[in-house]
Design a protein around this motif. Structure first.
Motif, PDB file in Angstrom:
ATOM      1  N   LEU A  48       0.830  -1.211   0.000  1.00  0.00           N
ATOM      2  CA  LEU A  48       0.000   0.000   0.000  1.00  0.00           C
ATOM      3  C   LEU A  48       0.861   1.257   0.000  1.00  0.00           C
ATOM      4  N   ARG A  49       1.956   1.229   0.744  1.00  0.00           N
ATOM      5  CA  ARG A  49       2.854   2.390   0.752  1.00  0.00           C
ATOM      6  C   ARG A  49       3.470   2.600  -0.622  1.00  0.00           C
ATOM      7  N   GLN A  50       3.851   1.499  -1.287  1.00  0.00           N
ATOM      8  CA  GLN A  50       4.395   1.613  -2.641  1.00  0.00           C
ATOM      9  C   GLN A  50       3.345   2.181  -3.579  1.00  0.00           C
ATOM     10  N   ASN A  51       2.124   1.681  -3.476  1.00  0.00           N
ATOM     11  CA  ASN A  51       1.038   2.181  -4.331  1.00  0.00           C
ATOM     12  C   ASN A  51       0.767   3.648  -4.056  1.00  0.00           C
ATOM     13  N   THR A  52       0.850   4.044  -2.787  1.00  0.00           N
ATOM     14  CA  THR A  52       0.627   5.447  -2.434  1.00  0.00           C
ATOM     15  C   THR A  52       1.704   6.318  -3.060  1.00  0.00           C
ATOM     16  N   LYS A  53       2.973   5.861  -3.006  1.00  0.00           N
ATOM     17  CA  LYS A  53       4.060   6.627  -3.618  1.00  0.00           C
ATOM     18  C   LYS A  53       3.843   6.745  -5.114  1.00  0.00           C
ATOM     19  N   GLU A  54       3.489   5.627  -5.743  1.00  0.00           N
ATOM     20  CA  GLU A  54       3.243   5.655  -7.189  1.00  0.00           C
ATOM     21  C   GLU A  54       2.066   6.561  -7.519  1.00  0.00           C
ATOM     22  N   TYR A  55       1.016   6.528  -6.700  1.00  0.00           N
ATOM     23  CA  TYR A  55      -0.156   7.373  -6.911  1.00  0.00           C
ATOM     24  C   TYR A  55       0.230   8.845  -6.810  1.00  0.00           C
ATOM     25  N   LEU A  56       1.023   9.176  -5.779  1.00  0.00           N
ATOM     26  CA  LEU A  56       1.428  10.571  -5.607  1.00  0.00           C
ATOM     27  C   LEU A  56       2.317  11.028  -6.764  1.00  0.00           C
ATOM     28  N   GLU A  57       3.184  10.133  -7.244  1.00  0.00           N
ATOM     29  CA  GLU A  57       4.018  10.485  -8.387  1.00  0.00           C
ATOM     30  C   GLU A  57       3.160  10.711  -9.630  1.00  0.00           C
ATOM     31  N   LEU A  58       2.182   9.837  -9.846  1.00  0.00           N
ATOM     32  CA  LEU A  58       1.290  10.000 -10.989  1.00  0.00           C
ATOM     33  C   LEU A  58       0.473  11.275 -10.873  1.00  0.00           C
ATOM     34  N   GLN A  59       0.021  11.553  -9.671  1.00  0.00           N
ATOM     35  CA  GLN A  59      -0.756  12.773  -9.446  1.00  0.00           C
ATOM     36  C   GLN A  59       0.089  14.002  -9.768  1.00  0.00           C
ATOM     37  N   SER A  60       1.359  13.975  -9.370  1.00  0.00           N
ATOM     38  CA  SER A  60       2.266  15.080  -9.658  1.00  0.00           C
ATOM     39  C   SER A  60       2.491  15.217 -11.158  1.00  0.00           C
ATOM     40  N   GLN A  61       2.664  14.098 -11.840  1.00  0.00           N
ATOM     41  CA  GLN A  61       2.851  14.134 -13.294  1.00  0.00           C
ATOM     42  C   GLN A  61       1.609  14.668 -13.996  1.00  0.00           C
ATOM     43  N   ILE A  62       0.440  14.256 -13.541  1.00  0.00           N
ATOM     44  CA  ILE A  62      -0.816  14.747 -14.127  1.00  0.00           C
ATOM     45  C   ILE A  62      -0.931  16.252 -13.941  1.00  0.00           C
ATOM     46  N   LYS A  63      -0.588  16.725 -12.758  1.00  0.00           N
ATOM     47  CA  LYS A  63      -0.664  18.160 -12.479  1.00  0.00           C
ATOM     48  C   LYS A  63       0.273  18.935 -13.401  1.00  0.00           C
ATOM     49  N   ALA A  64       1.492  18.415 -13.584  1.00  0.00           N
ATOM     50  CA  ALA A  64       2.451  19.076 -14.478  1.00  0.00           C
ATOM     51  C   ALA A  64       1.933  19.087 -15.915  1.00  0.00           C
ATOM     52  N   LEU A  65       1.350  17.974 -16.358  1.00  0.00           N
ATOM     53  CA  LEU A  65       0.797  17.915 -17.716  1.00  0.00           C
ATOM     54  C   LEU A  65      -0.377  18.867 -17.886  1.00  0.00           C
ATOM     55  N   GLU A  66      -1.232  18.969 -16.869  1.00  0.00           N
ATOM     56  CA  GLU A  66      -2.360  19.898 -16.945  1.00  0.00           C
ATOM     57  C   GLU A  66      -1.874  21.338 -17.034  1.00  0.00           C
ATOM     58  N   GLN A  67      -0.825  21.678 -16.273  1.00  0.00           N
ATOM     59  CA  GLN A  67      -0.272  23.032 -16.330  1.00  0.00           C
ATOM     60  C   GLN A  67       0.293  23.316 -17.718  1.00  0.00           C
TER      61      GLN A  67
END
Length: 108
Positions: A48-67
């Motif tokens: 779950l911690r690994q998935n959370t890290k991956e989720y946060l990384e994906l969320q950050s990438q999505i935010k950068a792409l949206e910007q």
């Protein structure tokens, strides 16, 4: 009259000793089961911690792409508005008055 109570031979266990061994085996089994559950839970927590890290990384990438998308979209709109102003041509059909004499006073 004297009554003598015999003890069981040491090779066979008394009832209380047998019950104690069953209890010990049962508690050992329960302990092993709990150890197994604990290790499974640790593995799930790690995953779950690994998935959370991956989720946060994906969320950050999505935010950068949206910007980046918003910046490019704004630039595109700005270019389109600028090109509309620069290349705005007005086409009209000739007026019937254009064939008549000029209404402007002649300088002659």
């Amino acid at each position: 009259f004297f009554l003598m109570i015999r003890r069981p031979p040491r090779s066979t266990q008394s009832r209380s000793s047998a019950a104690s061994d069953v209890y010990k085996r049962q508690s050992q089994y329960e302990s092993e089961q709990k150890d197994l559950l604990i290790s499974q839970l640790k593995a799930e927590i790690f995953e779950l911690r690994q998935n959370t890290k991956e989720y946060l990384e994906l969320q950050s990438q999505i935010k950068a792409l949206e910007q980046r998308y918003n910046i490019l979209y704004d630039e595109k709109i700005s270019l389109e508005e600028g090109s509309r102003i620069k290349s705005c041509l007005l086409y009209t059909s000739p007026s019937p008055r254009d064939r008549q004499k000029s209404r402007m006073p002649s300088s002659a």
